[in-house]
Scaffold this active site. Structure first.
Site, short mmCIF file in Angstrom:
data_model
loop_
_atom_site.label_atom_id
_atom_site.label_comp_id
_atom_site.label_asym_id
_atom_site.label_seq_id
_atom_site.Cartn_x
_atom_site.Cartn_y
_atom_site.Cartn_z
N ASP A 259 0.84 -1.20 0.00
CA ASP A 259 0.00 0.00 0.00
C ASP A 259 0.87 1.25 0.00
O ASP A 259 2.07 1.19 0.27
CB ASP A 259 -0.90 0.02 1.25
N LYS B 93 -3.39 2.39 -2.83
CA LYS B 93 -4.50 2.91 -2.03
C LYS B 93 -4.10 4.27 -1.49
O LYS B 93 -3.52 4.40 -0.43
CB LYS B 93 -4.82 1.95 -0.88
N MET C 31 -7.54 8.52 9.79
CA MET C 31 -8.12 9.04 8.54
C MET C 31 -9.06 10.22 8.77
O MET C 31 -10.05 10.37 8.05
CB MET C 31 -8.90 7.93 7.80
#
Ligand code: SAH
Length: 266
Positions: free
Chosen positions: A42, A64, A180
């Site tokens: 990733d 990603k 996030m």
């Protein structure tokens, strides 16, 4: 000449690559990276880790990127599967811990459904690194007996906002870590205050935890949005809400060696 073993059984290792500093991988993760035939990684995986791969190992970027998906999750699921079916040892490298907001669970279910052997190797999650490297103990005997990991971004949150139980979060008597969440910082701070958390509650943002360019800012729910704007906090970053943020100034050991690390890189 090396004979290819056509009957070799492939396997996928869903592996935590840690928060950023390559020294924070487990020994297990390191030896798997060194012996892998294929590494699917990733974007939060430090590229320096890929240098450990053996010559000829295939390295596939799963792309990603934060807040957007350049490759569909289905495609990402299929890469390890296809290579394992071809008899390869596949390391599926994910930032931090693979099962903490890393979709490692979904990939494991997919592999199970398709009869592919796999193992899961835990990693140092970015929240643990942020706590350690910013000097913010996520729990503390006097100040936080509980810890909550929350995603600060959901599929629906772009359209309808984060639909959490805000009163529950506002009442939570411990530390809350949002992964996030930086893009939704204003919403998070505002909704917590609206739900009853005092505006003076402490909050910190830790960007690039464990890396030489780590940046930490601390403030209150009332002023953190302005401070984040002034300091230009980007991604990846974590939001830590709780009384334990007060220890940052005191314990912040990493600041002392950051300048030195930056010089080494320059
Ligand atoms: N599985 C990962 C989390 C993946 S979700 C883990 O256990 O850490 C991606 C989020 O993790 C980012 O949006 C950010 O909030 C956080 N993150 C990952 N690496 C980080 C780092 N080095 N510093 C701060 N936050 C980080």
């Amino acid at each position: 000449m090396k004979l290819v073993n056509a009957t070799a059984k492939g396997k996928v290792y869903i592996t935590g690559a840690g928060p950023g500093d390559p020294n924070l991988l487990t020994l297990r993760a390191k030896s798997l990276v060194e012996s892998a035939d294929v590494i699917v990684y990733d974007n939060l995986v430090n590229p320096a880790i890929l240098d450990w791969a053996k010559p000829g190992a295939e390295k596939i970027f799963a792309g990603k990127l934060p807040y957007c998906s350049t490759v569909t999750q289905e495609t990402i699921h299929l890469w390890p599967l296809d290579h394992a079916r071809a008899g390869k040892q596949v390391v599926r490298l994910k930032g931090g811990d693979p099962l903490l907001f890393g979709r490692g669970g979904e990939e494991a279910v997919f592999l199970r459904e398709h009869g592919i052997d796999f193992e899961i190797v835990p990693g140092v999650s970015s929240s643990l690194a942020a706590g350690a490297y910013a000097g913010i103990p996520l729990t503390h005997r006097n100040d936080a007996q509980m810890l909550l990991f929350v995603t600060g971004h959901t599929q629906r949150s772009n359209k309808t906002g984060l639909d959490f139980d805000w009163p529950m979060l506002a009442k939570f008597a411990g530390t809350i870590v949002f992964y996030m969440g930086v893009r939704n910082l204003e919403q998070i701070a505002t909704r917590l205050v609206e739900a009853g958390m005092p505006a003076g509650s402490l909050i910190a943002l830790v960007e690039n935890a464990s890396l030489p360019q780590q940046k930490t800012i601390a403030g209150t729910l009332a002023d953190i949005v302005d401070r984040a704007r002034e300091e230009v906090i980007g991604t990846p970053a974590l939001i830590i809400v709780g009384e334990v943020v007060k220890y940052h100034q005191q314990i912040n050991w990493f600041a002392g060696i950051q300048a030195q690390l930056k010089q080494q890189i320059a």
